[in-house]
Structure formats: C-alpha cells, structure tokens
Write an enzyme that holds these catalytic residues in place. Structure first.
Site, PDB file in Angstrom:
ATOM      1  N   HIS A  17       0.839  -1.200   0.000  1.00  0.00           N
ATOM      2  CA  HIS A  17       0.000   0.000   0.000  1.00  0.00           C
ATOM      3  C   HIS A  17       0.876   1.253   0.000  1.00  0.00           C
ATOM      4  O   HIS A  17       0.577   2.236  -0.672  1.00  0.00           O
ATOM      5  CB  HIS A  17      -0.911   0.020   1.240  1.00  0.00           C
ATOM      6  CG  HIS A  17      -1.940  -1.080   1.241  1.00  0.00           C
ATOM      7  ND1 HIS A  17      -3.286  -0.841   1.169  1.00  0.00           N
ATOM      8  CD2 HIS A  17      -1.806  -2.429   1.290  1.00  0.00           C
ATOM      9  CE1 HIS A  17      -3.955  -2.003   1.183  1.00  0.00           C
ATOM     10  NE2 HIS A  17      -3.066  -2.975   1.271  1.00  0.00           N
ATOM     11  N   ASP A 116      -5.996   5.885   1.805  1.00  0.00           N
ATOM     12  CA  ASP A 116      -6.126   4.487   1.383  1.00  0.00           C
ATOM     13  C   ASP A 116      -7.575   4.031   1.594  1.00  0.00           C
ATOM     14  O   ASP A 116      -8.201   4.380   2.603  1.00  0.00           O
ATOM     15  CB  ASP A 116      -5.174   3.642   2.245  1.00  0.00           C
ATOM     16  CG  ASP A 116      -4.953   2.251   1.681  1.00  0.00           C
ATOM     17  OD1 ASP A 116      -5.943   1.538   1.452  1.00  0.00           O
ATOM     18  OD2 ASP A 116      -3.789   1.889   1.475  1.00  0.00           O
TER      19      ASP A 116
END
Ligand code: UDP
Length: 481
Positions: A17, A116
């Site tokens: 990520h 995110d």
C-alpha cells in the site's frame, strides 16, 4: 505569490500500500509542485527513512515531508502474515484520533486528503474538518468492484466459501461484468469467513465509507480493465486510473535516487550480477511479496518443483517467509546442492529491475497487485500462487481475463509446480506469450504522453489545483467582509 496546494496522503501500513501511494506523492510533488505530507505509522516511518537516501530524496522532492502516527500495536507485534489483520482494528481505533490531531496541527491546512481505501476513518476526519477527500484503492479495478458486492454475496449464500468443497468451482453470477469469469475459489480470501466475521464486516464498512470520497484513484490502466472501470464510475463520479505508477514515475525521473525509495526492506542488488551471467529469458523469478507466509511443506514443494523443472531461478526468500521453519538442517541436501548450481537466493530483490532484466523469462508470484502490474508492464508471463486478500482475484484475471499467465490456485505439489514452470519457460504457451506482449505494450502506451494514465495524473493535478483555487477564492471573500 499564492502558496501551493497541500496534499496529505495516508496509506495502510503495509509495503504493497505504501509503495504506490508514495509514488503518487512523488508524482504530485514533481508534476504539480505541491506541498505533500506523507503520513506513515511510526513503525513504518522509521523503517522507510532508514533506507531512503534522505539528502538525495529531499533534493528531488523538497516539498515532500514525512510524518507519523501510532498504529496501536506493540513494537514486538509481527505486523505480517495472518496477524496483519490486527492493524485493521488498531488503526481504526488508535490511529484515527492521532490522524485528526496531526491534521489540525499542520501549519498549512490541507487542500485535500488522499486516503487508502482501507483507512476510511480518514473520510470521517476529513468530513468533520471540511477537507475534500479522495480515496486510493491499491487493488485492481476488478477487485475493487468485487468488494462492493460483499453484502450481495452474503445474501446470495456465496459466503462463506467452504475450502476443499466441490462447490468451489461454482460460478459466481451476482457481480455484474464478472458473470462468466469468477468461481467461488476466485473470490477474495475474506469470503471464506463467516458472514458475521469482524474482518469481513470491516471490509464491508470500508467499502461503504469509501463512497463518501469525491473520487477514486486506482493503480491500473484503462485499457486493461475498461468494463470494471465503467462499473466503478457508477459509484464514483471520477475515477483516475493512473498505473502502472512505478513506471510512470520511472519514465519521468530516469535513474533517480528516488527509485526503490518506497521499500521497507533492504534490497540485495547482488542478484543483478548473477542475472547478467544468465541466458536471455532463461530465469524464473520467484517472490511471494511482503506479507504471505508458507508452511515448511509448501516451501519444500515449491523448491522441489523449481529444481525438478531444471530452469535457473532467482528466489526472494524473506527471513519470515516460512512460518514453521525448522532450520537449514531440515532442507534436503539435494535441494541445497541443486540450488547452488542453478539458483540465486536473496532475501529481498530489487523487483522492478529484476522483472525488467533480459534474463527473466517468467515470474512465480503470489499475485499481489503491485507484483502483477509490474510483471504485466515488463512483459513477463506469470505463474500464480495466490493466498490472501485480492490475490485470488488477481490470479484469475491473469489466467482467464488477460491470459498473461497460469494459475496454480489451491495446489502447490511439486509436480504441478514443475509442469507450470515448464509450460511458461519451455513450452511457452502461445496464447499467454502473445497476450503478455500485447498487454505490456498497452501498459507502456498508457504512461507516455497522450496515454490514459499519463492524462489521468495530469487531470488529478489540475483538479487539485482547482480545489485549491476555489478555497483561496472563498477565503479571500471571507476576508473582504
Ligand atoms: N518487492 C520487492 N522485492 C522483493 C519482493 C517484492 O521490491 O523481493 C516489491 C514488489 O516490487 C512490489 C511490492 O514489493 O511492488 C509487493 O507488493 P505486492 O502488492 O505485489 O504484494 P504484497 O507485498 O502487498 O503482498
């Protein structure tokens, strides 16, 4: 002169990520001259800064600052393997108020927050403080679309998927656009959980919160996933597909010290020399990413499969890859001996460079989305061993939708591994080879001037500038009263 827009980025605390989000941060810093605040958890903040060449990085990206918040776990927590899910709950409870405090303490109010898709508490914080928020889902468009159907899958009785059950091959028919593609075994790994599992419920909540963001960013490219992107546009008014981000950055800043600057683990570059000495397209690269773990038995099956195929291999074996490792004495001598002859083992490879190397002819991968996209871009056919998260979906797309690889899914006995290695490296399945070349070309086209991803990054920059200009105009109006 007016001050530049200020963008705050918040990734989920895991390698897969952090990497695409940090690359996006670098692109915004470089292309838009934005002020950037990149917020890691304290644990990853220290790991990242230890490996970055900080003076060189600051020269290239002078307006990018790193900040950190706690992740709520003890320093000894492994934060890998199955226990990575602890971060879902600790970040939602502990990191959320810390993130809010950080935002209000910033000297320049953020123009927008890019969060995110599984750190959706940032949407609550942004809403409360009146800051626009854009969500970045680090999965493919296909997988992102599937996560919006978890509730429907539960209602239709497709969840829980029962491991080993013959129904694993039943087609999934309730997700528009994927009717003839997905079987139950291809659903994300969380679909094996009971419907009321807190982990499954976490993902359902995250997906729902994401929809409150004004736009969606995906690390994919239009030409690869057009139908799924169109479906997502029914949820998000704007979808910026801007991948493969790593290659977009590399094409803009050639040979920069920022290359590999998003790695949390030190890379062993020595394998490049080893690759230099191999024949073109003769080597299989093997890596299972930063999170998944193998049992000792699975590890040996892969190892025998590789050795029995007779193909040279480069294998990235993280120190924590094998969950029940019994020490070198439990590795058969024949494997050690054969690997000295035909293999190169490192703990963490410079993967982008490896995949771009002329000696690489195939990639045995866990089908993490970054690895998948990097392989597509480099035109390297894949053998997929998916285990968790989105990996089951990615491997299905690779083998059935895009036909750029073969799927081992759910079985890794040595003879199957050997067969698939031979199919990719020796028999060179024609359909796979042709499709691999075609998709690599499409990926290259997308990141260059006039390409879809190139255009979307420019649009994202422009849209953030517009938000910033509107904010300044409103502030001026208020001041004039
Ligand atoms: N990677 C690397 N060296 C390795 C293995 C992986 O640099 O030896 C990088 C790889 O290039 C990719 C990332 O780590 O960008 C892994 O992300 P991915 O989404 O593929 O998998 P995850 O680690 O999230 O499971």
């Amino acid at each position: 002169m007016d001050i530049a827009p200020h963008v705050v980025l918040l990734p989920f605390p895991a390698q897969g990520h952090i990497k695409p989000m940090l690359i996006l941060a670098q692109l915004l810093c470089h292309g838009g001259s934005f002020n950037i605040t990149f917020v890691n958890t304290e644990y990853n903040h220290h790991r990242l800064l230890k490996l970055i060449d900080q003076p060189a990085f600051s020269r290239l990206f002078p307006t990018l600052q790193f900040m950190s918040i706690p992740d709520g776990l003890s320093p000894e927590h492994p934060r890998a393997g199955p226990s990575v899910v602890d971060l879902f709950f600790s970040t939602s409870s502990v990191s959320k108020p810390e993130f809010r405090n950080l935002i209000v303490s910033l000297s320049q109010e953020p123009t927008c927050i890019i969060a995110d898709g599984i750190m959706s508490f940032a949407v609550d914080v942004a809403d409360e403080l009146g800051i626009p928020v854009i969500t970045f889902r680090t999965y493919s468009a296909t997988c992102t679309w599937i996560y919006f159907h978890l509730q429907k899958l539960i209602q239709n009785g497709e969840i829980p998927v029962l491991q080993g059950n013959e129904d694993m091959d039943t087609q999934i028919s309730c997700i528009p656009g994927l009717e003839n593609v997905l079987r139950r075994r291809d659903l994300p790994s969380i679909c094996k959980l009971e419907a009321d599992s807190p982990i499954l419920q976490f993902y359902i909540t995250q997906a729902s919160k994401m929809t409150r963001a004004s736009a969606l960013i995906l690390n994919t490219f239009q030409e690869l996933e057009t139908p799924m992107i169109t479906h997502l546009q029914s949820i998000f008014p704007t979808v910026y597909t801007s991948g493969p981000l790593h290659s977009l950055l590399n094409s803009i800043i050639v040979d920069s010290p920022s290359k590999n600057s998003s790695s949390l683990i030190e890379m062993d570059e020595s394998c490049i020399k080893w690759l230099d000495a191999q024949h073109p397209k003769s080597v299989l690269y093997v890596s299972f990413g930063s999170v998944i773990v193998l049992s000792h038995d699975q590890f040996l099956e892969f190892w025998y499969g590789l050795v029995n195929s007779g193909k040279p291999f480069l294998w990235a074996i993280r120190p924590d890859l094998i969950v029940d490792y019994n020490g070198p004495n439990n590795i058969p001598e024949e494997l050690k001996w054969a690997s000295k002859e035909m293999g190169c083992i490192v703990s963490w490879a410079p993967q982008e460079d490896v995949l771009a190397h002329q000696s690489i002819g195939g990639f045995l991968t866990h089908s993490g989305w970054n690895s998948t996209l990097e392989s597509i871009y480099s035109g390297v056919p894949m053998i997929c061993w998916p285990m968790i998260a989105d990996q089951q979906v990615n491997s299905r797309c690779v083998s059935e939708m895009w036909k750029v690889g073969l799927d081992l899914k759910d079985t890794c006995d040595r003879s199957t591994v050997e067969k698939l290695v031979r199919d990719v490296m020796e028999n060179k399945v024609e359909e796979v080879m042709a499709s691999t070349v075609k998709n690599a070309r499409l990926a290259h086209d997308s990141i260059h001037e006039g390409g879809s991803s190139h255009g979307n990054i420019k649009k994202l920059v422009q849209d953030i500038i517009s938000i910033h200009s509107r904010k300044i105009a409103v502030n001026k109006e208020i001041m004039s009263f």
